[in-house]
Design an enzyme around this catalytic site. Structure first.
Site, short mmCIF file in Angstrom:
data_model
loop_
_atom_site.label_atom_id
_atom_site.label_comp_id
_atom_site.label_asym_id
_atom_site.label_seq_id
_atom_site.Cartn_x
_atom_site.Cartn_y
_atom_site.Cartn_z
N ARG A 107 -16.27 60.83 76.04
CA ARG A 107 -17.46 60.51 76.66
C ARG A 107 -18.38 60.77 75.53
NH1 ARG A 107 -19.93 64.91 81.26
NH2 ARG A 107 -18.83 63.41 82.18
N HIS A 134 -20.35 55.26 84.28
CA HIS A 134 -19.54 55.77 84.15
C HIS A 134 -18.72 55.15 85.02
CE1 HIS A 134 -18.12 60.20 84.34
NE2 HIS A 134 -19.28 60.64 85.51
N GLN A 137 -16.27 57.45 87.67
CA GLN A 137 -16.74 58.29 88.46
C GLN A 137 -17.23 56.99 89.59
OE1 GLN A 137 -18.82 61.32 88.96
NE2 GLN A 137 -18.54 60.83 91.15
N ASP A 228 -28.06 60.94 92.00
CA ASP A 228 -28.11 61.67 90.36
C ASP A 228 -28.65 62.24 89.93
OD1 ASP A 228 -26.78 62.15 88.21
OD2 ASP A 228 -27.25 59.63 87.30
N CYS A 269 -23.22 62.23 92.36
CA CYS A 269 -22.17 62.59 90.74
C CYS A 269 -21.12 64.36 90.35
CB CYS A 269 -21.58 61.77 89.58
SG CYS A 269 -23.55 62.50 88.66
N ARG A 297 -12.86 62.64 92.22
CA ARG A 297 -12.11 62.35 90.84
C ARG A 297 -10.57 62.28 89.68
NH1 ARG A 297 -16.54 62.72 86.94
NH2 ARG A 297 -15.38 61.54 85.33
N1 NVA Z 1 -26.40 60.36 84.69
C1 NVA Z 1 -25.96 61.59 84.13
C2 NVA Z 1 -24.40 61.35 84.42
C3 NVA Z 1 -24.03 62.84 84.36
C4 NVA Z 1 -22.56 63.30 85.07
C5 NVA Z 1 -25.94 62.32 82.46
O1 NVA Z 1 -25.68 60.68 82.20
O2 NVA Z 1 -26.68 63.08 82.57
N1 CP Z 2 -19.34 63.25 87.12
C1 CP Z 2 -19.20 64.57 85.82
O1 CP Z 2 -18.76 63.21 85.13
O2 CP Z 2 -19.30 65.18 86.06
P1 CP Z 2 -19.19 65.89 84.40
O3 CP Z 2 -20.74 65.74 83.99
O4 CP Z 2 -19.62 67.82 85.03
O5 CP Z 2 -17.78 65.33 83.35
#
Ligand code: NVA
Ligand code: CP
Length: 312
Positions: A107, A134, A137, A228, A269, A297
């Protein structure tokens, strides 16, 4: 069923790294894994490095518990303030980790870090969220939609919010399986033109449509409403006030229901902020399938890791 040879050893940085057949096959494999008690022989002896530059609940938990259930050894690296490439080069992260483990899941803030990891590592690299996409997801979301809507063809999904990472992967995944998708975003926050082009090229093969709208009314007649966070982790370009008209509340869900084939389901998500991008009446109401998404997931990622690691 996925043939082993198609996915073994590959990197998955984008949904576009998977063919439409591979995406459909992974959803089917995830359904089978979900229905079967986990078998610790499946990935025994496999080590997976899980690198996190940003916080996570679902991604970390679902990879850790999922891999452990299949007999693999996940090792989590919470990198805190030190991004990949700061303490040592991205190349050195890749070329050290590949000596100890069989896959790298990361990540990152900057998608290019994933590209560099994949360039230098001989083991598969999987995107666990970047600024651009992502994909894990999106695979879980397809599984959830298939469970709740019974299929994809002829169905319509409206993504409401910022046209960034989650939206991008969802558009690509939906178009690949014949699910029509509309991204409903403030003007200036629409999805990337490159992602739209790639999704439309897939949609031409599946009969789906890929649309963009900048008024909340564009959710009308959709079977799924997905949102989101308004401001993503690490994004200092978004302003919450731009998204106020796009809050998913009972009024917006009623607009979506007008002309839909299915009582619209609500997806997110997570993490969610109640009262911001979604009202508590919606996320905590009967249309919400957000915890199924979270559970899925694990199943979708298990299917992906089994396929990438050649144990399918
Ligand atoms: N769009 C959000 C998704 C988190 C799972 C982010 O990037 O923070
Ligand atoms: N949806 C998702 O990726 O959640 P987290 O940020 O908690 O991993």
């Amino acid at each position: 069923m996925i043939r082993q040879s198609t996915l073994v050893g590959r990197d998955v940085l984008s949904v576009a790294d998977l063919s439409a057949d591979e995406i459909a096959g992974l959803v089917t494999a995830a359904i089978k894994l979900k229905a079967t008690p986990s078998d610790r022989r499946t990935l025994s002896g496999i080590g997976v490095a899980l690198l996190f530059e940003k916080p996570s609940l679902r991604t970390r938990a679902s990879f850790e518990f999922g891999l452990a259930g299949l007999g693999a050894h996940p090792a989590v690296f919470e990198l805190g303030p030190s991004r990949i490439g700061e303490r040592e080069s991205v190349k050195d992260y890749a070329m050290n980790l590949e000596r100890w483990c069989d896959a790298i899941v990361a990540r990152v803030f900057d998608h290019d870090v994933l590209v560099q990891l994949a360039k230098h590592a001989t083991v598969p690299v999987v995107n666990a969220l970047s600024d651009l996409e992502h994909p894990c997801q999106a695979l879980a979301d397809l599984l959830t939609i298939r469970e709740h809507l019974g299929g994809f063809t002829g169905k319509r999904l409206a993504y409401v919010g910022d046209g960034n990472n989650v939206c991008h992967s969802l558009i690509l995944a939906a178009a690949s399986v014949g699910l029509s998708v509309t991204a409903v975003t403030p003007d200036g926050r629409g999805p990337s033109p490159d992602i739209l082009d790639a999704a439309r090229s897939r949609a031409n093969q599946t009969g789906a449509s890929v649309r963009v709208g900048h008024e909340p009314d564009a959710v009308r007649g959709h079977d799924v409403v997905y949102t989101d966070a308004w401001v993503s982790m690490g994004d200092d370009t978004a302003r919450a006030e731009w998204f106020e008209p796009f809050r998913v509340d009972p009024t917006l869900m009623a607009v979506a229901a007008d002309g839909a084939k299915h009582d619209p389901v609500f997806m997110h998500c997570l993490p969610a902020t109640r009262g911001r991008e979604v009202s508590s009446e919606v996320i905590d109401g009967p249309a919400s399938v957000v915890y199924d998404q979270a559970e899925n997931r694990l199943h979708a990622q298990n299917a992906l890791m089994v396929a990438l690691l050649g144990r399918g």
